[in-house]
Enzyme design. Sequence first.
Site, PDB file in Angstrom:
ATOM      1  N   PRO A  97       0.817  -1.213   0.135  1.00  0.00           N
ATOM      2  CA  PRO A  97      -0.118  -0.120  -0.079  1.00  0.00           C
ATOM      3  C   PRO A  97       0.939   1.313  -0.030  1.00  0.00           C
ATOM      4  O   PRO A  97       0.214   2.432  -0.295  1.00  0.00           O
ATOM      5  CB  PRO A  97      -0.903  -0.131   1.370  1.00  0.00           C
ATOM      6  CG  PRO A  97      -0.149  -1.059   2.261  1.00  0.00           C
ATOM      7  CD  PRO A  97       0.584  -2.041   1.167  1.00  0.00           C
ATOM      8  N   GLU A 124       0.863  -8.099   9.444  1.00  0.00           N
ATOM      9  CA  GLU A 124       1.057  -6.483   9.547  1.00  0.00           C
ATOM     10  C   GLU A 124       1.821  -5.912   8.590  1.00  0.00           C
ATOM     11  O   GLU A 124       2.089  -4.804   8.426  1.00  0.00           O
ATOM     12  CB  GLU A 124       1.367  -6.310  11.012  1.00  0.00           C
ATOM     13  CG  GLU A 124       0.662  -6.733  11.750  1.00  0.00           C
ATOM     14  CD  GLU A 124      -1.105  -6.167  11.626  1.00  0.00           C
ATOM     15  OE1 GLU A 124      -2.032  -7.094  11.874  1.00  0.00           O
ATOM     16  OE2 GLU A 124      -1.248  -5.007  11.569  1.00  0.00           O
ATOM     17  N   ARG A 162      -0.777  -9.850 -20.332  1.00  0.00           N
ATOM     18  CA  ARG A 162      -1.576  -9.899 -21.536  1.00  0.00           C
ATOM     19  C   ARG A 162      -1.006  -8.485 -22.682  1.00  0.00           C
ATOM     20  O   ARG A 162      -1.383  -8.681 -23.832  1.00  0.00           O
ATOM     21  CB  ARG A 162      -3.107  -9.533 -21.151  1.00  0.00           C
ATOM     22  CG  ARG A 162      -3.244  -7.928 -20.765  1.00  0.00           C
ATOM     23  CD  ARG A 162      -4.712  -7.821 -20.331  1.00  0.00           C
ATOM     24  NE  ARG A 162      -5.496  -7.765 -21.492  1.00  0.00           N
ATOM     25  CZ  ARG A 162      -5.523  -6.688 -22.623  1.00  0.00           C
ATOM     26  NH1 ARG A 162      -4.583  -5.694 -22.646  1.00  0.00           N
ATOM     27  NH2 ARG A 162      -6.291  -6.936 -23.676  1.00  0.00           N
ATOM     28  N   ASP A 177      -6.793  -2.640 -28.855  1.00  0.00           N
ATOM     29  CA  ASP A 177      -7.147  -1.276 -29.066  1.00  0.00           C
ATOM     30  C   ASP A 177      -8.409  -0.779 -28.208  1.00  0.00           C
ATOM     31  O   ASP A 177      -8.099   0.380 -27.820  1.00  0.00           O
ATOM     32  CB  ASP A 177      -7.793  -1.237 -30.680  1.00  0.00           C
ATOM     33  CG  ASP A 177      -6.698  -1.617 -31.729  1.00  0.00           C
ATOM     34  OD1 ASP A 177      -6.924  -1.721 -32.608  1.00  0.00           O
ATOM     35  OD2 ASP A 177      -5.430  -1.869 -31.285  1.00  0.00           O
TER      36      ASP A 177
HETATM   37  C1  LIG Z   1      -3.868   1.835   1.157  1.00  0.00           C
HETATM   38  C2  LIG Z   1      -4.487   2.039   2.316  1.00  0.00           C
HETATM   39  C3  LIG Z   1      -6.038   1.833   2.543  1.00  0.00           C
HETATM   40  C4  LIG Z   1      -4.351   3.663   2.824  1.00  0.00           C
HETATM   41  C5  LIG Z   1      -3.529   1.259   3.525  1.00  0.00           C
HETATM   42  C6  LIG Z   1      -2.859   1.903   4.360  1.00  0.00           C
HETATM   43  C7  LIG Z   1      -2.224   0.849   5.366  1.00  0.00           C
HETATM   44  C8  LIG Z   1      -2.276  -0.535   5.320  1.00  0.00           C
HETATM   45  C9  LIG Z   1      -3.203  -1.168   4.294  1.00  0.00           C
HETATM   46  C10 LIG Z   1      -3.134  -2.485   3.986  1.00  0.00           C
HETATM   47  O1  LIG Z   1      -4.096  -3.051   3.320  1.00  0.00           O
HETATM   48  N1  LIG Z   1      -2.307  -3.440   4.876  1.00  0.00           N
HETATM   49  C11 LIG Z   1      -2.562  -4.924   4.359  1.00  0.00           C
HETATM   50  C12 LIG Z   1      -1.468  -5.458   3.404  1.00  0.00           C
HETATM   51  N2  LIG Z   1      -1.942  -4.596   2.232  1.00  0.00           N
HETATM   52  C13 LIG Z   1      -1.587  -4.778   1.184  1.00  0.00           C
HETATM   53  O2  LIG Z   1      -0.574  -5.545   0.921  1.00  0.00           O
HETATM   54  C14 LIG Z   1      -2.266  -3.969  -0.056  1.00  0.00           C
HETATM   55  C15 LIG Z   1      -3.309  -2.999   0.116  1.00  0.00           C
HETATM   56  C16 LIG Z   1      -3.728  -2.297  -0.908  1.00  0.00           C
HETATM   57  C17 LIG Z   1      -3.132  -2.233  -2.201  1.00  0.00           C
HETATM   58  C18 LIG Z   1      -1.895  -3.056  -2.348  1.00  0.00           C
HETATM   59  N3  LIG Z   1      -1.327  -3.119  -3.622  1.00  0.00           N
HETATM   60  O3  LIG Z   1      -0.282  -4.315  -3.279  1.00  0.00           O
HETATM   61  C19 LIG Z   1      -0.523  -4.670  -2.091  1.00  0.00           C
HETATM   62  C20 LIG Z   1      -1.693  -4.092  -1.370  1.00  0.00           C
HETATM   63  C21 LIG Z   1      -1.618  -6.722   3.405  1.00  0.00           C
HETATM   64  C22 LIG Z   1      -1.024  -7.588   4.563  1.00  0.00           C
HETATM   65  C23 LIG Z   1       0.449  -7.363   4.724  1.00  0.00           C
HETATM   66  C24 LIG Z   1       0.540  -5.778   4.703  1.00  0.00           C
HETATM   67  C25 LIG Z   1       0.013  -4.942   3.542  1.00  0.00           C
HETATM   68  C26 LIG Z   1      -3.692  -0.134   3.681  1.00  0.00           C
END
Ligand SMILES: CC(C)(C)c1cccc(C(=O)NCC2(NC(=O)c3cccc4nocc34)CCCCC2)c1
Length: 254
Positions: A97, A124, A162, A177
Site C-alpha cells: 500500500p 501486519e 496480456r 485497441d
Molecule cells: C492503502 C491504505 C488503505 C491507505 C492502507 C494503509 C495501510 C495498510 C493497508 C493494508 O491493506 N495493509 C495490509 C496489506 N495490504 C496490502 O498488501 C495492499 C493493500 C492495498 C493495495 C495493495 N497493492 O499491493 C499490496 C496492497 C496486506 C497484509 C500485509 C501488509 C499490507 C492499506
Amino acid sequence: MYFAVISIFPEMFATIREFGITGRAVTQEQVTIECINPRDYTTDNYRRIDERPYGGGPGMVMMAEPLSKAIEDARLRAKEYGCRVDSEHCPVIYMSPQGQTLSESSVVGMTYYDGMILLCGRYEGIDERLLSQYVDMEVSLGDYVLTGGELPAMVLMDSVIRRLPDIMGDDKSAEQDSFVDGLLDCPHYTKPHEFAGMAVPEVLLSGHHANIAKWRFAQQVSRTQTRRPDLWQAFTPTVEQAKWLEALAKADKK
Ligand SMILES: CC(C)(C)c1cccc(C(=O)NCC2(NC(=O)c3cccc4nocc34)CCCCC2)c1
C-alpha cells in the site's frame, strides 16, 4: 517472461497459472510463474515465518531471514531461466500500500523486463530491514485495505502478461485497441437478438463497418466523459480519433 512470486500461499496462484489467457501463456511456455514459499527457507521446527512486533502492538510481522533466502533462490532461478538478474531487468517488487499505484503505462514499462520477483505481504507486513535490503520497487493496486499482497500480485501479472507480444494472438487487435486507447469501453451485444424485450442497436446489425466503428467510438467518448472525466482529461486522441471527434462535435451542433 519469468515471474517468481514469494508467498506463504502459493496455491492461490493457480488462479492465473491454470486459467484463461495467462494459463495458456504458461502452457505455451511464453511465461513462467514460479511460486516460492518462504516457509521452505526456515530452519526451526515450527517453520516460523512471522514473529511478534518489536515495540508491541497487534498482529505479527513477517521475518526478514526466510524472505531473504527465498529472494536469493528466486534470483538463482531467474538466472537459470536466462534473466539478467539486476534491478533494471528483473526487479524485486514488493506489492505494498506504500507503493506507487499501478497504471497501464507502468504495466507497459514492465513488459520490457526479462522477469520480476514479486513479494507478497501478509499479517501486519514485512520487517523493514528486508525491504530496504532487497526491494527495488513498491507497487500498489490502490487505496483499500487488503489481507495480503497475493491478489495484487496476480493483477499485476495478469496485466503484464496480456501486454506481452504474441500473447493476445488474433484477438489482439480487437481487445487491445479498445482497452488501451485510454477510453472506457463501448457497450457489447451478442445473441440472442431479443433479451428481456430489448433489441440490439440497429447500427450493429447494419454490416456498415465504418458506421459501426464510429458508433462504438462515440459510445466510448460519451461514457468516458460522463463516468470518468479524469480519464477524459488525460485522453490524447490519435489523428484518426481527432477527426472523428470533430465530426462528432459537428453532429452535436446540428
Ligand atoms: C492503502 C491504505 C488503505 C491507505 C492502507 C494503509 C495501510 C495498510 C493497508 C493494508 O491493506 N495493509 C495490509 C496489506 N495490504 C496490502 O498488501 C495492499 C493493500 C492495498 C493495495 C495493495 N497493492 O499491493 C499490496 C496492497 C496486506 C497484509 C500485509 C501488509 C499490507 C492499506
